[in-house]
Design a protein around this motif. Sequence first.
Motif, PDB file in Angstrom:
ATOM      1  N   GLY A  11      29.844  24.597   2.951  1.00  0.00           N
ATOM      2  CA  GLY A  11      30.436  23.264   2.992  1.00  0.00           C
ATOM      3  C   GLY A  11      30.383  22.599   4.346  1.00  0.00           C
ATOM      4  N   ARG A  12      29.748  23.228   5.291  1.00  0.00           N
ATOM      5  CA  ARG A  12      29.743  22.711   6.667  1.00  0.00           C
ATOM      6  C   ARG A  12      29.153  21.305   6.770  1.00  0.00           C
ATOM      7  NH1 ARG A  12      30.621  25.190  11.234  1.00  0.00           N
ATOM      8  NH2 ARG A  12      30.335  27.248  10.323  1.00  0.00           N
ATOM      9  N   TYR A  13      28.054  21.033   6.043  1.00  0.00           N
ATOM     10  CA  TYR A  13      27.410  19.719   6.194  1.00  0.00           C
ATOM     11  C   TYR A  13      28.313  18.594   5.701  1.00  0.00           C
ATOM     12  CZ  TYR A  13      25.891  20.032   1.277  1.00  0.00           C
ATOM     13  OH  TYR A  13      25.851  20.146  -0.084  1.00  0.00           O
ATOM     14  N   ILE A  14      29.127  18.847   4.697  1.00  0.00           N
ATOM     15  CA  ILE A  14      30.074  17.827   4.233  1.00  0.00           C
ATOM     16  C   ILE A  14      31.185  17.656   5.269  1.00  0.00           C
ATOM     17  CG2 ILE A  14      31.810  17.262   2.485  1.00  0.00           C
ATOM     18  CD1 ILE A  14      29.004  16.942   1.445  1.00  0.00           C
ATOM     19  N   LEU A  15      31.744  18.754   5.711  1.00  0.00           N
ATOM     20  CA  LEU A  15      32.855  18.696   6.665  1.00  0.00           C
ATOM     21  C   LEU A  15      32.408  18.124   8.009  1.00  0.00           C
ATOM     22  CD1 LEU A  15      34.545  22.095   5.759  1.00  0.00           C
ATOM     23  CD2 LEU A  15      35.107  19.797   4.907  1.00  0.00           C
ATOM     24  N   ASP A  16      31.173  18.423   8.422  1.00  0.00           N
ATOM     25  CA  ASP A  16      30.645  17.874   9.672  1.00  0.00           C
ATOM     26  C   ASP A  16      30.433  16.362   9.603  1.00  0.00           C
ATOM     27  OD1 ASP A  16      30.650  20.339  10.898  1.00  0.00           O
ATOM     28  OD2 ASP A  16      28.475  20.638  10.765  1.00  0.00           O
ATOM     29  N   GLU A  42      37.831  28.863   5.054  1.00  0.00           N
ATOM     30  CA  GLU A  42      38.150  29.067   6.473  1.00  0.00           C
ATOM     31  C   GLU A  42      37.827  27.811   7.285  1.00  0.00           C
ATOM     32  OE1 GLU A  42      36.448  32.637   8.110  1.00  0.00           O
ATOM     33  OE2 GLU A  42      37.232  33.860   6.475  1.00  0.00           O
ATOM     34  N   LEU A  43      36.682  27.191   7.012  1.00  0.00           N
ATOM     35  CA  LEU A  43      36.317  25.956   7.715  1.00  0.00           C
ATOM     36  C   LEU A  43      37.333  24.845   7.437  1.00  0.00           C
ATOM     37  CD1 LEU A  43      32.444  25.731   7.185  1.00  0.00           C
ATOM     38  CD2 LEU A  43      33.658  26.052   9.346  1.00  0.00           C
ATOM     39  N   ILE A  44      37.741  24.721   6.192  1.00  0.00           N
ATOM     40  CA  ILE A  44      38.730  23.701   5.832  1.00  0.00           C
ATOM     41  C   ILE A  44      40.022  23.937   6.597  1.00  0.00           C
ATOM     42  CG2 ILE A  44      40.230  22.904   3.950  1.00  0.00           C
ATOM     43  CD1 ILE A  44      37.762  23.330   2.077  1.00  0.00           C
ATOM     44  N   ALA A  45      40.488  25.181   6.638  1.00  0.00           N
ATOM     45  CA  ALA A  45      41.733  25.510   7.344  1.00  0.00           C
ATOM     46  C   ALA A  45      41.591  25.285   8.848  1.00  0.00           C
ATOM     47  CB  ALA A  45      42.132  26.953   7.052  1.00  0.00           C
ATOM     48  N   ALA A  46      40.462  25.708   9.411  1.00  0.00           N
ATOM     49  CA  ALA A  46      40.249  25.555  10.856  1.00  0.00           C
ATOM     50  C   ALA A  46      40.236  24.093  11.279  1.00  0.00           C
ATOM     51  CB  ALA A  46      38.935  26.227  11.265  1.00  0.00           C
ATOM     52  N   PHE A  55      38.178  24.180  -2.078  1.00  0.00           N
ATOM     53  CA  PHE A  55      36.913  24.896  -2.270  1.00  0.00           C
ATOM     54  C   PHE A  55      37.141  25.943  -3.346  1.00  0.00           C
ATOM     55  CE2 PHE A  55      32.973  25.469   0.433  1.00  0.00           C
ATOM     56  CZ  PHE A  55      32.249  26.061  -0.582  1.00  0.00           C
ATOM     57  N   ASN A  56      36.332  25.874  -4.419  1.00  0.00           N
ATOM     58  CA  ASN A  56      36.508  26.786  -5.533  1.00  0.00           C
ATOM     59  C   ASN A  56      35.201  27.431  -5.944  1.00  0.00           C
ATOM     60  OD1 ASN A  56      38.651  24.373  -6.124  1.00  0.00           O
ATOM     61  ND2 ASN A  56      39.459  26.411  -6.511  1.00  0.00           N
ATOM     62  N   GLU A  57      35.300  28.634  -6.504  1.00  0.00           N
ATOM     63  CA  GLU A  57      34.155  29.349  -7.045  1.00  0.00           C
ATOM     64  C   GLU A  57      33.908  28.845  -8.462  1.00  0.00           C
ATOM     65  OE1 GLU A  57      32.947  33.903  -8.190  1.00  0.00           O
ATOM     66  OE2 GLU A  57      34.525  33.582  -6.704  1.00  0.00           O
ATOM     67  N   VAL A  58      32.781  28.160  -8.660  1.00  0.00           N
ATOM     68  CA  VAL A  58      32.497  27.502  -9.934  1.00  0.00           C
ATOM     69  C   VAL A  58      31.005  27.599 -10.233  1.00  0.00           C
ATOM     70  CG1 VAL A  58      32.558  25.285 -11.157  1.00  0.00           C
ATOM     71  CG2 VAL A  58      34.418  25.892  -9.624  1.00  0.00           C
ATOM     72  N   ASN A  59      30.675  27.734 -11.505  1.00  0.00           N
ATOM     73  CA  ASN A  59      29.296  27.729 -11.973  1.00  0.00           C
ATOM     74  C   ASN A  59      28.844  26.275 -12.134  1.00  0.00           C
ATOM     75  OD1 ASN A  59      26.907  27.772 -13.432  1.00  0.00           O
ATOM     76  ND2 ASN A  59      27.638  29.211 -14.961  1.00  0.00           N
ATOM     77  N   ALA A  60      27.904  25.851 -11.321  1.00  0.00           N
ATOM     78  CA  ALA A  60      27.426  24.462 -11.328  1.00  0.00           C
ATOM     79  C   ALA A  60      26.694  24.090 -12.611  1.00  0.00           C
ATOM     80  CB  ALA A  60      26.505  24.222 -10.138  1.00  0.00           C
ATOM     81  N   PHE A  61      26.251  25.080 -13.379  1.00  0.00           N
ATOM     82  CA  PHE A  61      25.472  24.799 -14.584  1.00  0.00           C
ATOM     83  C   PHE A  61      26.304  24.773 -15.858  1.00  0.00           C
ATOM     84  CE2 PHE A  61      22.449  26.855 -11.610  1.00  0.00           C
ATOM     85  CZ  PHE A  61      21.706  25.725 -11.336  1.00  0.00           C
ATOM     86  N   ASP A  62      27.583  25.034 -15.748  1.00  0.00           N
ATOM     87  CA  ASP A  62      28.470  24.990 -16.909  1.00  0.00           C
ATOM     88  C   ASP A  62      29.098  23.604 -16.985  1.00  0.00           C
ATOM     89  OD1 ASP A  62      30.393  25.242 -18.873  1.00  0.00           O
ATOM     90  OD2 ASP A  62      31.264  27.084 -18.043  1.00  0.00           O
ATOM     91  N   ARG A  63      28.648  22.830 -17.960  1.00  0.00           N
ATOM     92  CA  ARG A  63      29.087  21.440 -18.089  1.00  0.00           C
ATOM     93  C   ARG A  63      30.605  21.330 -18.230  1.00  0.00           C
ATOM     94  NH1 ARG A  63      26.171  17.050 -22.068  1.00  0.00           N
ATOM     95  NH2 ARG A  63      27.400  15.254 -21.437  1.00  0.00           N
ATOM     96  N   ALA A  64      31.230  22.329 -18.802  1.00  0.00           N
ATOM     97  CA  ALA A  64      32.688  22.305 -18.980  1.00  0.00           C
ATOM     98  C   ALA A  64      33.428  22.275 -17.646  1.00  0.00           C
ATOM     99  CB  ALA A  64      33.142  23.513 -19.798  1.00  0.00           C
ATOM    100  N   ASN A  65      32.797  22.755 -16.580  1.00  0.00           N
ATOM    101  CA  ASN A  65      33.438  22.773 -15.261  1.00  0.00           C
ATOM    102  C   ASN A  65      33.575  21.385 -14.635  1.00  0.00           C
ATOM    103  OD1 ASN A  65      33.941  25.540 -15.157  1.00  0.00           O
ATOM    104  ND2 ASN A  65      31.881  25.961 -14.429  1.00  0.00           N
ATOM    105  N   TYR A  66      33.006  20.389 -15.278  1.00  0.00           N
ATOM    106  CA  TYR A  66      33.092  19.022 -14.768  1.00  0.00           C
ATOM    107  C   TYR A  66      34.143  18.206 -15.524  1.00  0.00           C
ATOM    108  CZ  TYR A  66      28.587  20.125 -12.631  1.00  0.00           C
ATOM    109  OH  TYR A  66      27.586  20.689 -11.899  1.00  0.00           O
TER     110      TYR A  66
END
Length: 176
Positions: A11-16, A42-46, A55-66
């Motif tokens: 996620g660094r490029y978004i946070l940067d 950790e980056l978000i907290a820092a 920041f969550n662990e999610v399967n990008a290919f599972d349409r239900a996750n959206y």
Amino acid sequence: MHVLDIASGHGRYILDALNEHVRPNSIRLRDYSPINVAAGRELIAARGLENIATFNEVNAFDRANYQNLDPRPTLGIVSGLHELFADNDLIQHSLDGFGDAIESGGYLIYTGQPWHPQLEMIARALTSHKAGSPDWVMRRRSQQEMDQLVARAGFHKIHQWIDEYGIFTVSLARKK
């Protein structure tokens, strides 16, 4: 602005990209890797961004996750994911998820890699991101093919940037 990135790595490029002029109301980062999720948290907290970023662990290919995202994203980002998977159905699932989630008039930023001069070296030298796969073989898609997948998900491409060698593209599309 409410940001959703479905394959954030750390996620660094978004946070940067955040500064006094660019400060979304919310940032929802996601990745399939527990290692990336932990590093991203950790980056978000820092950076003291817990009030706007998750920041969550999610399967990008599972349409239900959206489904049922609150707040609904107004900017979706997918960078570096689609060229790692050959199956267009998987890619369409992730793009359809964006189409479900992003509000009408919202935006999608997506990357492409129409060709790469070191494809063979990358395939033989890098460790695969796919379990059980011995090498890292990227799926090159023409820009037209990528744009068609995005259009099927309900977006209209409005701009594209490309590097001087024609290897990497970044495109911006708007939800109809």
